[in-house]
Scaffold this motif. Structure first.
Motif, PDB file in Angstrom:
ATOM      1  N   ASP A  67      -2.788   1.167  -0.895  1.00  0.00           N
ATOM      2  CA  ASP A  67      -1.879   1.624   0.058  1.00  0.00           C
ATOM      3  C   ASP A  67      -1.301   0.155   0.812  1.00  0.00           C
ATOM      4  N   GLU A  68      -1.928  -0.810   0.616  1.00  0.00           N
ATOM      5  CA  GLU A  68      -1.178  -2.161   1.012  1.00  0.00           C
ATOM      6  C   GLU A  68       0.219  -2.561   0.393  1.00  0.00           C
ATOM      7  N   LEU A  69       0.159  -1.966  -1.029  1.00  0.00           N
ATOM      8  CA  LEU A  69       1.519  -2.233  -1.483  1.00  0.00           C
ATOM      9  C   LEU A  69       2.516  -1.316  -1.379  1.00  0.00           C
ATOM     10  N   ALA A  70       2.292  -0.019  -0.762  1.00  0.00           N
ATOM     11  CA  ALA A  70       3.329   0.981  -0.605  1.00  0.00           C
ATOM     12  C   ALA A  70       4.396   0.383   0.357  1.00  0.00           C
ATOM     13  N   GLY A  71       4.194  -0.415   1.475  1.00  0.00           N
ATOM     14  CA  GLY A  71       5.311  -0.658   2.300  1.00  0.00           C
ATOM     15  C   GLY A  71       6.153  -1.653   1.476  1.00  0.00           C
ATOM     16  N   ALA A  72       5.753  -2.178   0.624  1.00  0.00           N
ATOM     17  CA  ALA A  72       6.772  -3.228  -0.277  1.00  0.00           C
ATOM     18  C   ALA A  72       7.781  -2.124  -1.045  1.00  0.00           C
ATOM     19  N   VAL A  73       7.143  -1.192  -1.442  1.00  0.00           N
ATOM     20  CA  VAL A  73       7.985  -0.051  -2.289  1.00  0.00           C
ATOM     21  C   VAL A  73       9.151   0.514  -1.362  1.00  0.00           C
ATOM     22  N   VAL A  74       8.674   0.998  -0.067  1.00  0.00           N
ATOM     23  CA  VAL A  74       9.448   1.659   0.942  1.00  0.00           C
ATOM     24  C   VAL A  74      10.784   0.707   1.157  1.00  0.00           C
ATOM     25  N   TYR A  75      10.147  -0.653   1.455  1.00  0.00           N
ATOM     26  CA  TYR A  75      11.235  -1.730   1.921  1.00  0.00           C
ATOM     27  C   TYR A  75      12.331  -1.887   0.399  1.00  0.00           C
ATOM     28  N   LEU A  76      11.849  -2.103  -0.636  1.00  0.00           N
ATOM     29  CA  LEU A  76      13.021  -2.427  -1.761  1.00  0.00           C
ATOM     30  C   LEU A  76      13.621  -0.963  -1.999  1.00  0.00           C
ATOM     31  N   LEU A 123       3.420   8.927  -1.782  1.00  0.00           N
ATOM     32  CA  LEU A 123       3.150   9.452  -0.711  1.00  0.00           C
ATOM     33  C   LEU A 123       3.859   8.640   0.357  1.00  0.00           C
ATOM     34  N   ALA A 124       4.108   7.302   0.200  1.00  0.00           N
ATOM     35  CA  ALA A 124       4.786   6.702   1.496  1.00  0.00           C
ATOM     36  C   ALA A 124       6.399   6.867   1.348  1.00  0.00           C
ATOM     37  N   LEU A 125       7.079   6.951   0.048  1.00  0.00           N
ATOM     38  CA  LEU A 125       8.471   7.204  -0.224  1.00  0.00           C
ATOM     39  C   LEU A 125       8.576   8.490   0.464  1.00  0.00           C
ATOM     40  N   ALA A 126       7.629   9.737   0.308  1.00  0.00           N
ATOM     41  CA  ALA A 126       7.927  11.160   0.786  1.00  0.00           C
ATOM     42  C   ALA A 126       7.838  10.984   2.359  1.00  0.00           C
ATOM     43  N   ALA A 127       7.037  10.153   2.800  1.00  0.00           N
ATOM     44  CA  ALA A 127       6.695  10.303   4.305  1.00  0.00           C
ATOM     45  C   ALA A 127       8.040   9.530   4.954  1.00  0.00           C
ATOM     46  N   HIS A 128       8.808   8.797   4.216  1.00  0.00           N
ATOM     47  CA  HIS A 128      10.112   8.224   4.855  1.00  0.00           C
ATOM     48  C   HIS A 128      11.091   9.021   4.465  1.00  0.00           C
ATOM     49  N   GLY A 129      11.075  10.238   4.019  1.00  0.00           N
ATOM     50  CA  GLY A 129      12.194  11.118   3.839  1.00  0.00           C
ATOM     51  C   GLY A 129      12.622  11.295   2.287  1.00  0.00           C
ATOM     52  N   SER A 167      14.730 -10.291  -7.331  1.00  0.00           N
ATOM     53  CA  SER A 167      13.743 -11.060  -6.653  1.00  0.00           C
ATOM     54  C   SER A 167      12.140 -10.687  -6.969  1.00  0.00           C
ATOM     55  N   VAL A 168      11.351 -11.249  -6.778  1.00  0.00           N
ATOM     56  CA  VAL A 168       9.946 -10.908  -6.879  1.00  0.00           C
ATOM     57  C   VAL A 168       9.353 -11.115  -5.488  1.00  0.00           C
ATOM     58  N   LEU A 169       8.706 -10.136  -5.185  1.00  0.00           N
ATOM     59  CA  LEU A 169       7.818  -9.923  -3.681  1.00  0.00           C
ATOM     60  C   LEU A 169       6.486  -9.909  -3.936  1.00  0.00           C
ATOM     61  N   ALA A 170       5.922 -11.220  -3.614  1.00  0.00           N
ATOM     62  CA  ALA A 170       4.533 -11.078  -3.790  1.00  0.00           C
ATOM     63  C   ALA A 170       3.579 -10.485  -2.682  1.00  0.00           C
ATOM     64  N   VAL A 171       2.772  -9.748  -3.016  1.00  0.00           N
ATOM     65  CA  VAL A 171       1.908  -8.985  -2.052  1.00  0.00           C
ATOM     66  C   VAL A 171       0.618  -9.201  -2.661  1.00  0.00           C
ATOM     67  N   ASP A 172       0.194 -10.367  -2.575  1.00  0.00           N
ATOM     68  CA  ASP A 172      -0.952 -11.127  -3.065  1.00  0.00           C
ATOM     69  C   ASP A 172      -1.949 -11.647  -1.997  1.00  0.00           C
ATOM     70  N   GLY A 173      -1.853 -11.408  -0.928  1.00  0.00           N
ATOM     71  CA  GLY A 173      -3.109 -11.881   0.101  1.00  0.00           C
ATOM     72  C   GLY A 173      -2.856 -13.470   0.142  1.00  0.00           C
ATOM     73  N   GLY A 174      -1.907 -13.975  -0.312  1.00  0.00           N
ATOM     74  CA  GLY A 174      -1.781 -15.451  -0.320  1.00  0.00           C
ATOM     75  C   GLY A 174      -2.161 -16.112  -1.689  1.00  0.00           C
ATOM     76  N   TRP A 175      -2.728 -15.406  -2.739  1.00  0.00           N
ATOM     77  CA  TRP A 175      -3.130 -15.814  -3.778  1.00  0.00           C
ATOM     78  C   TRP A 175      -2.344 -17.061  -4.380  1.00  0.00           C
ATOM     79  N   THR A 176      -1.142 -16.934  -4.570  1.00  0.00           N
ATOM     80  CA  THR A 176      -0.188 -17.958  -4.978  1.00  0.00           C
ATOM     81  C   THR A 176      -0.027 -18.596  -4.194  1.00  0.00           C
ATOM     82  N   ALA A 177      -0.174 -18.883  -2.910  1.00  0.00           N
ATOM     83  CA  ALA A 177       0.041 -19.812  -2.073  1.00  0.00           C
ATOM     84  C   ALA A 177      -1.175 -20.655  -1.650  1.00  0.00           C
ATOM     85  N   VAL A 178      -2.305 -20.372  -2.042  1.00  0.00           N
ATOM     86  CA  VAL A 178      -3.393 -20.793  -1.737  1.00  0.00           C
ATOM     87  C   VAL A 178      -3.993 -21.638  -3.175  1.00  0.00           C
TER      88      VAL A 178
END
Length: 257
Positions: free
Chosen positions: A218-227, A31-37, A238-249
């Protein structure tokens, strides 16, 4: 000529194939990819589910695809020769300690999470390379980096997927094809429904990350559109972490007053 930053994330004129688009992260990514054309093909083993996603917005169509069937994947490459963006989310898990795992369970997790991913990457990657460009986006996991008891085979496949994508970045990069992984934390999807239903487990996982909660798909969709977009033209391997800080904390401690 300067870059039009206002259109940096636009995907007009691109065709995206989302494997696993019938539910969860795959549905939101489509849905996010389609929304961006983008023109988006929603692929899933469950064709009615894919069709349901495709009916949710303009610019989407559905395609039945069982990624465990290599011949079906080969046929999909022939049927869909102009894919510019490949996104795949399909995965499974068997939560058991290593001593309790059966050979059949091991094979089932590896077949979907790793072998099927390998076939998608190599076949669609080769097609993209022939045309001179494309973006491959696979879903790894925090379990590709951090583990817990009961996650051995799943974690191994998610770490292995990262290396497959890095290798694809190396092999297809000279032909303009980029390959990257997204590593979510704990997300409310059908795969996690069983543990989400246990309040103690849900709360324990929520407290592990910096944001103190689970993600929604839906909070993963932005990373997909970016890549997928021109915003990431120099991002590959690359590996883009979208984990709410899990691997940082490393744990949580609130000092007394």
């Amino acid at each position: 000529m300067s870059l039009d930053y206002g259109r940096l994330f636009r995907l007009d004129g691109k065709t995206a194939l989302v494997v696993g688009a019938g539910s969860g992260i795959g549905r939101e990514a489509a849905l996010a990819l389609a929304a961006h054309g983008a023109t988006v093909i929603c692929a899933d083993r469950d064709l009615p589910a894919a069709a349901d996603t495709a009916s949710a917005a303009d610019g989407l169509t559905s395609y039945g695809l069982d990624v465990l069937d290599t011949e079906a994947v080969e046929r999909a490459v022939r049927d869909l020769p102009d894919v510019d963006v490949l996104v795949f989310t399909a995965a499974t898990n068997v939560r058991k300690r290593m001593v309790d795992y059966t050979a059949g369970e091991f094979d089932r997790v590896v077949a979907l999470n790793l072998r099927a991913s390998f076939e998608l990457i190599r076949l669609f990657g080769a097609s993209m390379a022939e045309r001179g460009g494309g973006s491959i986006i696979g879903f790894s996991s925090i379990r590709g980096t951090t583990v817990e008891a009961g996650q051995s085979v799943y974690a191994a496949t998610k770490a292995g997927l990262v290396q497959l994508l890095r290798t694809a970045a190396a092999e297809f990069g000279p032909n303009g094809v980029r390959a990257n992984a997204i590593a979510p934390g704990v997300v409310e999807t059908p795969l996690t429904a069983q543990i989400k239903a246990d309040p103690a487990w849900y709360d324990a996982y929520a407290r592990k990350g910096a944001l103190g909660r689970w993600a929604t798909p839906d909070e993963l969709a932005g990373a997909v559109v970016y890549l997928a977009s021109d915003a990431s033209t120099f991002v590959t391997g690359s590996v883009l972490a979208v984990d709410g800080g899990w691997t940082a904390v490393d744990g949580r401690f609130d000092p007394p007053n």
